[in-house]
Design a protein around this motif. Structure first.
Motif, PDB file in Angstrom:
ATOM      1  N   ALA A 139      41.180  42.104  42.790  1.00  0.00           N
ATOM      2  CA  ALA A 139      40.066  42.726  42.081  1.00  0.00           C
ATOM      3  C   ALA A 139      38.801  42.822  42.926  1.00  0.00           C
ATOM      4  CB  ALA A 139      39.783  41.964  40.784  1.00  0.00           C
ATOM      5  N   GLY A 140      38.712  42.066  43.993  1.00  0.00           N
ATOM      6  CA  GLY A 140      37.555  42.163  44.866  1.00  0.00           C
ATOM      7  C   GLY A 140      36.330  41.426  44.363  1.00  0.00           C
ATOM      8  N   TRP A 141      36.500  40.509  43.424  1.00  0.00           N
ATOM      9  CA  TRP A 141      35.355  39.757  42.933  1.00  0.00           C
ATOM     10  C   TRP A 141      34.831  38.860  44.029  1.00  0.00           C
ATOM     11  CZ3 TRP A 141      39.097  38.447  38.560  1.00  0.00           C
ATOM     12  CH2 TRP A 141      39.123  39.496  37.643  1.00  0.00           C
ATOM     13  N   ARG A 142      33.542  38.696  44.051  1.00  0.00           N
ATOM     14  CA  ARG A 142      32.894  37.828  45.027  1.00  0.00           C
ATOM     15  C   ARG A 142      32.892  36.396  44.487  1.00  0.00           C
ATOM     16  NH1 ARG A 142      33.416  41.495  48.472  1.00  0.00           N
ATOM     17  NH2 ARG A 142      31.870  43.113  48.687  1.00  0.00           N
ATOM     18  N   MET A 143      33.914  35.634  44.863  1.00  0.00           N
ATOM     19  CA  MET A 143      34.033  34.249  44.408  1.00  0.00           C
ATOM     20  C   MET A 143      34.236  33.358  45.621  1.00  0.00           C
ATOM     21  SD  MET A 143      36.709  34.250  41.263  1.00  0.00           S
ATOM     22  CE  MET A 143      36.760  35.508  40.038  1.00  0.00           C
ATOM     23  N   SER A 144      33.792  32.139  45.492  1.00  0.00           N
ATOM     24  CA  SER A 144      34.134  31.154  46.500  1.00  0.00           C
ATOM     25  C   SER A 144      35.622  30.840  46.350  1.00  0.00           C
ATOM     26  CB  SER A 144      33.309  29.880  46.308  1.00  0.00           C
ATOM     27  OG  SER A 144      33.721  29.217  45.114  1.00  0.00           O
ATOM     28  N   ALA A 145      36.206  30.213  47.356  1.00  0.00           N
ATOM     29  CA  ALA A 145      37.623  29.856  47.283  1.00  0.00           C
ATOM     30  C   ALA A 145      37.889  28.948  46.089  1.00  0.00           C
ATOM     31  CB  ALA A 145      38.058  29.177  48.580  1.00  0.00           C
ATOM     32  N   GLU A 146      36.976  28.014  45.834  1.00  0.00           N
ATOM     33  CA  GLU A 146      37.144  27.101  44.702  1.00  0.00           C
ATOM     34  C   GLU A 146      37.085  27.854  43.374  1.00  0.00           C
ATOM     35  OE1 GLU A 146      34.706  23.473  42.626  1.00  0.00           O
ATOM     36  OE2 GLU A 146      34.721  23.551  44.814  1.00  0.00           O
ATOM     37  N   GLN A 147      36.128  28.784  43.246  1.00  0.00           N
ATOM     38  CA  GLN A 147      36.035  29.574  42.022  1.00  0.00           C
ATOM     39  C   GLN A 147      37.290  30.421  41.826  1.00  0.00           C
ATOM     40  OE1 GLN A 147      32.377  31.566  43.090  1.00  0.00           O
ATOM     41  NE2 GLN A 147      31.271  30.553  41.420  1.00  0.00           N
ATOM     42  N   ALA A 148      37.778  31.032  42.900  1.00  0.00           N
ATOM     43  CA  ALA A 148      38.984  31.863  42.810  1.00  0.00           C
ATOM     44  C   ALA A 148      40.184  31.023  42.381  1.00  0.00           C
ATOM     45  CB  ALA A 148      39.250  32.553  44.143  1.00  0.00           C
ATOM     46  N   ASP A 149      40.317  29.824  42.935  1.00  0.00           N
ATOM     47  CA  ASP A 149      41.419  28.936  42.545  1.00  0.00           C
ATOM     48  C   ASP A 149      41.318  28.559  41.067  1.00  0.00           C
ATOM     49  OD1 ASP A 149      42.565  28.962  45.052  1.00  0.00           O
ATOM     50  OD2 ASP A 149      41.704  27.037  45.664  1.00  0.00           O
ATOM     51  N   ASP A 150      40.105  28.225  40.623  1.00  0.00           N
ATOM     52  CA  ASP A 150      39.902  27.869  39.217  1.00  0.00           C
ATOM     53  C   ASP A 150      40.232  29.042  38.302  1.00  0.00           C
ATOM     54  OD1 ASP A 150      39.095  25.362  39.992  1.00  0.00           O
ATOM     55  OD2 ASP A 150      36.946  25.744  39.680  1.00  0.00           O
ATOM     56  N   LEU A 152      42.223  31.652  38.963  1.00  0.00           N
ATOM     57  CA  LEU A 152      43.655  31.926  38.995  1.00  0.00           C
ATOM     58  C   LEU A 152      44.424  30.902  38.157  1.00  0.00           C
ATOM     59  CD1 LEU A 152      45.758  33.853  40.004  1.00  0.00           C
ATOM     60  CD2 LEU A 152      45.942  32.519  42.084  1.00  0.00           C
ATOM     61  N   THR A 153      44.007  29.649  38.190  1.00  0.00           N
ATOM     62  CA  THR A 153      44.630  28.628  37.342  1.00  0.00           C
ATOM     63  C   THR A 153      44.460  28.985  35.872  1.00  0.00           C
ATOM     64  OG1 THR A 153      44.281  26.913  39.000  1.00  0.00           O
ATOM     65  CG2 THR A 153      44.604  26.176  36.728  1.00  0.00           C
ATOM     66  N   LEU A 154      43.261  29.458  35.514  1.00  0.00           N
ATOM     67  CA  LEU A 154      43.023  29.890  34.139  1.00  0.00           C
ATOM     68  C   LEU A 154      43.978  31.027  33.768  1.00  0.00           C
ATOM     69  CD1 LEU A 154      41.133  29.928  31.554  1.00  0.00           C
ATOM     70  CD2 LEU A 154      39.978  31.793  32.725  1.00  0.00           C
ATOM     71  N   VAL A 155      44.106  32.009  34.638  1.00  0.00           N
ATOM     72  CA  VAL A 155      44.993  33.150  34.378  1.00  0.00           C
ATOM     73  C   VAL A 155      46.429  32.681  34.189  1.00  0.00           C
ATOM     74  CG1 VAL A 155      45.989  35.228  35.419  1.00  0.00           C
ATOM     75  CG2 VAL A 155      43.528  34.809  35.555  1.00  0.00           C
ATOM     76  N   GLN A 156      46.849  31.716  34.998  1.00  0.00           N
ATOM     77  CA  GLN A 156      48.228  31.250  34.954  1.00  0.00           C
ATOM     78  C   GLN A 156      48.524  30.411  33.713  1.00  0.00           C
ATOM     79  OE1 GLN A 156      48.122  29.257  38.713  1.00  0.00           O
ATOM     80  NE2 GLN A 156      49.001  30.988  39.822  1.00  0.00           N
ATOM     81  N   THR A 157      47.522  29.764  33.159  1.00  0.00           N
ATOM     82  CA  THR A 157      47.769  28.816  32.075  1.00  0.00           C
ATOM     83  C   THR A 157      47.259  29.259  30.711  1.00  0.00           C
ATOM     84  OG1 THR A 157      45.718  27.641  32.564  1.00  0.00           O
ATOM     85  CG2 THR A 157      47.733  26.848  33.649  1.00  0.00           C
ATOM     86  N   ARG A 158      46.366  30.220  30.654  1.00  0.00           N
ATOM     87  CA  ARG A 158      45.728  30.601  29.387  1.00  0.00           C
ATOM     88  C   ARG A 158      46.600  31.567  28.599  1.00  0.00           C
ATOM     89  NH1 ARG A 158      40.035  30.621  27.818  1.00  0.00           N
ATOM     90  NH2 ARG A 158      40.177  30.758  25.587  1.00  0.00           N
TER      91      ARG A 158
END
Length: 174
Positions: A139-150, A152-158
């Motif tokens: 998607a090209g969002w401007r996120m830090s690596a930590e934010q992106a990991d968080d 993606l975890t939300l997407v995978q579990t929600r």
């Protein structure tokens, strides 16, 4: 530009239509201001914010809302929301809609509806979940690596099956 995308805060003028507005970094864009715009290039406006598609509730003979104001200003298609929306599911829904529209060539009304279906059913289907993860990463969002990991975890579990997460958005126009 061909697309106006407002990812901001919105408020409906539930009883006073002039109170409908988008809250922008540099101020406020009210519905009366929208009525005075004359836009020639945009073919789509996406109001990715709370309550941006709510019409005035006191004069039911006319549909006065931010989408109808933008259409009057010259934008043939507008996406808006009917209630306060969740940030994460809205971001996913918008990314998926744009993916289907821009990359797969779907008309935007169908792209929005299909994105709603996939977001609703994604927790039950591994292939749909994988597609959502891929779109999230691209998607090209401007996120830090930590934010992106968080995220993606939300997407995978929600589980986004409840209509609150996907049903607020409507397409108005051609």
């Amino acid at each position: 530009c061909g697309v106006l995308h407002f990812s901001t805060h919105g408020q409906a003028g539930w009883t006073k239509i002039e109170d409908s507005k988008l809250l922008l970094a540099g101020g406020v864009l009210t519905l009366p201001q929208v009525f005075n715009l004359r836009l020639e290039r945009p073919r789509l406006a996406v109001l990715s914010a709370c309550e941006t598609g709510v019409p005035q509730l006191t004069n039911l003979d006319e549909v006065l809302s931010l989408p109808s104001g933008l259409m009057l200003a010259g934008v043939p298609g507008v996406i808006g929301s009917l209630w306060a929306v969740n940030d994460q599911s809205t971001a996913l829904l918008m990314a998926w809609s744009y993916h289907l529209w821009r990359e797969e060539g779907w008309p935007m009304p169908q792209a929005l509806r299909e994105a709603q279906i996939r977001l609703r059913d994604g927790h039950q289907d591994a292939a749909v979940r994988a597609e959502l993860e891929s779109i999230t990463l691209r998607a090209g969002w401007r996120m830090s690596a930590e934010q992106a990991d968080d995220f993606l975890t939300l997407v995978q579990t929600r589980d986004f099956a409840h209509p609150f997460f996907w049903a607020a958005f409507t397409y108005t126009g051609l």
